[in-house]
Write a protein that holds these residues in place. Structure first.
Motif, PDB file in Angstrom:
ATOM      1  N   ARG A 280       0.854  -1.185   0.000  1.00  0.00           N
ATOM      2  CA  ARG A 280       0.000   0.000   0.000  1.00  0.00           C
ATOM      3  C   ARG A 280       0.896   1.243   0.000  1.00  0.00           C
ATOM      4  O   ARG A 280       2.055   1.184   0.415  1.00  0.00           O
TER       5      ARG A 280
ATOM      6  N   ASP B 270       1.163   3.689   1.848  1.00  0.00           N
ATOM      7  CA  ASP B 270       1.764   4.081   3.127  1.00  0.00           C
ATOM      8  C   ASP B 270       2.804   3.059   3.576  1.00  0.00           C
ATOM      9  O   ASP B 270       3.250   3.080   4.726  1.00  0.00           O
TER      10      ASP B 270
ATOM     11  N   GLN C  67      -6.725  -3.921   3.127  1.00  0.00           N
ATOM     12  CA  GLN C  67      -7.294  -2.656   3.566  1.00  0.00           C
ATOM     13  C   GLN C  67      -7.588  -1.754   2.372  1.00  0.00           C
ATOM     14  O   GLN C  67      -6.938  -1.851   1.331  1.00  0.00           O
TER      15      GLN C  67
ATOM     16  N   GLY D  70      -7.513   1.530   0.004  1.00  0.00           N
ATOM     17  CA  GLY D  70      -6.458   2.476  -0.295  1.00  0.00           C
ATOM     18  C   GLY D  70      -5.868   2.272  -1.669  1.00  0.00           C
ATOM     19  O   GLY D  70      -6.297   1.401  -2.447  1.00  0.00           O
TER      20      GLY D  70
ATOM     21  N   ASP E 107     -12.704   3.854   2.698  1.00  0.00           N
ATOM     22  CA  ASP E 107     -12.085   4.907   3.502  1.00  0.00           C
ATOM     23  C   ASP E 107     -10.620   4.559   3.760  1.00  0.00           C
ATOM     24  O   ASP E 107     -10.304   3.541   4.376  1.00  0.00           O
ATOM     25  N   TYR E 108      -9.749   5.438   3.302  1.00  0.00           N
ATOM     26  CA  TYR E 108      -8.311   5.202   3.410  1.00  0.00           C
ATOM     27  C   TYR E 108      -7.745   6.040   4.543  1.00  0.00           C
ATOM     28  O   TYR E 108      -7.799   7.272   4.507  1.00  0.00           O
ATOM     29  N   ALA E 109      -7.213   5.363   5.545  1.00  0.00           N
ATOM     30  CA  ALA E 109      -6.576   6.047   6.672  1.00  0.00           C
ATOM     31  C   ALA E 109      -5.106   5.650   6.695  1.00  0.00           C
ATOM     32  O   ALA E 109      -4.737   4.609   7.259  1.00  0.00           O
ATOM     33  N   PRO E 110      -4.231   6.423   6.048  1.00  0.00           N
ATOM     34  CA  PRO E 110      -2.810   6.039   5.988  1.00  0.00           C
ATOM     35  C   PRO E 110      -2.174   5.990   7.365  1.00  0.00           C
ATOM     36  O   PRO E 110      -2.472   6.813   8.242  1.00  0.00           O
ATOM     37  N   ARG E 111      -1.275   5.028   7.524  1.00  0.00           N
ATOM     38  CA  ARG E 111      -0.583   4.872   8.804  1.00  0.00           C
ATOM     39  C   ARG E 111       0.780   5.569   8.719  1.00  0.00           C
ATOM     40  O   ARG E 111       1.449   5.522   7.689  1.00  0.00           O
TER      41      ARG E 111
END
Length: 317
Positions: free
Chosen positions: A142, A144, A169, A171, A202-206
């Motif tokens: 991904r 991230d 996930q 993204g 919904d993409y929540a980058p780490r």
């Protein structure tokens, strides 16, 4: 006609009947070339006895270099100038194109990635060299730099590669095809091409983990030593322990581990050369970074038939 005249008419002139010097030189030259060709063919048959290896794959006594890489003594080049441009930033290069047949996946649902490598005439390529024990290495991560996967697709006769793939996930993801094409004349071209994949949602980058010298995975502790430098080939050493002891590392893809390095920001893919043998019980690789920044390292290693991946963040000033 007097007798002298008859004699001159019936006896060949000695000067004109003998070949001139230019003719002699031409005959000797042609004969020498023919002899050289015949001798060269004969010596080649005696010395080889089999087909000539394709141009571009170069093997030394200690390890194998990628096509186009000159042999070198790693100990001698440590800290010296070197070049290593990041790959995988383009979908096309050197007349070849990575062509995914589909690029959208449902997050968390098993799917299949199918793609072709096409030449400048848009024809699917079907001839690939085996490098690190496989004709095709596929890296998926991904953007991230999480969710790393190292896969080995299989190719159908029509040049379509396929491999099971799950994007866990949502993204934007990046797929890297690392391969070596064999042309009709036997020449080889090593390439890393990249293409984007997407898992809607919904993409929540780490955030990227902080740099650390130690990583743990499935009860194994992996210690990393070595400091990458811009434009210099330097050694990176990974020592693996478990339960206070040293497990028996097994060969994986022709060496005692496989290392992938990706650059934060543009996800540039770096080629890493492994040492074929352990160095004082540790796995060693040689890495050249093209510029400053943060990089994510993924070390695949095998113990008892199981491949695991240890991940590190490295900062290059």
């Amino acid at each position: 006609m007097d007798q002298q005249a008859v004699t001159r008419a019936t006896v060949p002139d000695r000067v004109s009947a003998a070949p001139d010097r230019g003719t002699v030189r031409l005959a000797l030259t042609v004969g020498g070339l023919v002899l050289a060709v015949l001798l060269g063919f004969g010596l080649g048959r005696l010395g080889g006895g089999g087909p000539v290896a394709p141009v571009g794959l170069e093997t030394t006594t200690d390890h194998t270099h990628a096509p186009g890489t000159a042999p070198h003594d790693h100990g001698a080049v440590a800290g010296q100038a070197a070049s290593a441009e990041a790959g995988g930033l383009a979908i096309s290069s050197a007349g070849y194109t990575l062509t995914p047949l589909a690029s959208e996946f449902t997050p968390g649902r098993p799917g299949s990635l199918r793609f072709q490598i096409r030449d400048a005439q848009r024809r699917p390529v079907t001839r690939f060299a085996v490098v690190h024990d496989k004709p095709m290495h596929l890296i998926v991560v991904r953007r991230d730099l999480t969710g790393y996967q190292h896969l080995h697709p299989t190719m159908a006769p029509d040049g379509t590669w396929s491999v099971p793939l799950t994007l866990a996930q949502p993204g934007a993801w990046r797929a890297y095809a690392d391969f070596t094409v064999v042309a009709d004349d036997g020449t080889q071209t090593a390439l890393t091409l990249g293409a984007d994949l997407v898992a809607p949602g919904d993409y929540a980058p780490r955030p990227l983990p902080a740099a650390a010298a130690t990583a743990t995975v499935d009860g194994f502790t992996v210690d990393h030593q070595g400091t990458p430098q811009v434009g210099a080939s330097v050694p990176l050493t990974f020592r693996i322990t478990a339960g206070g002891g040293i497990p028996t590392l097994e060969r994986y893809l022709g060496a005692y581990g496989h290392l992938v390095a990706l650059r934060e920001g543009d996800l540039g893919y770096l080629h890493v050369h492994p040492e074929p043998e352990l160095v004082d019980g540790a796995a060693r690789f040689w890495l050249t970074t093209p510029g400053p920044g943060r990089y994510r390292l993924y070390l695949d290693f095998q113990v008892a038939g199981v491949v695991r991946t240890a991940e590190f963040t490295v900062t290059v000033p």
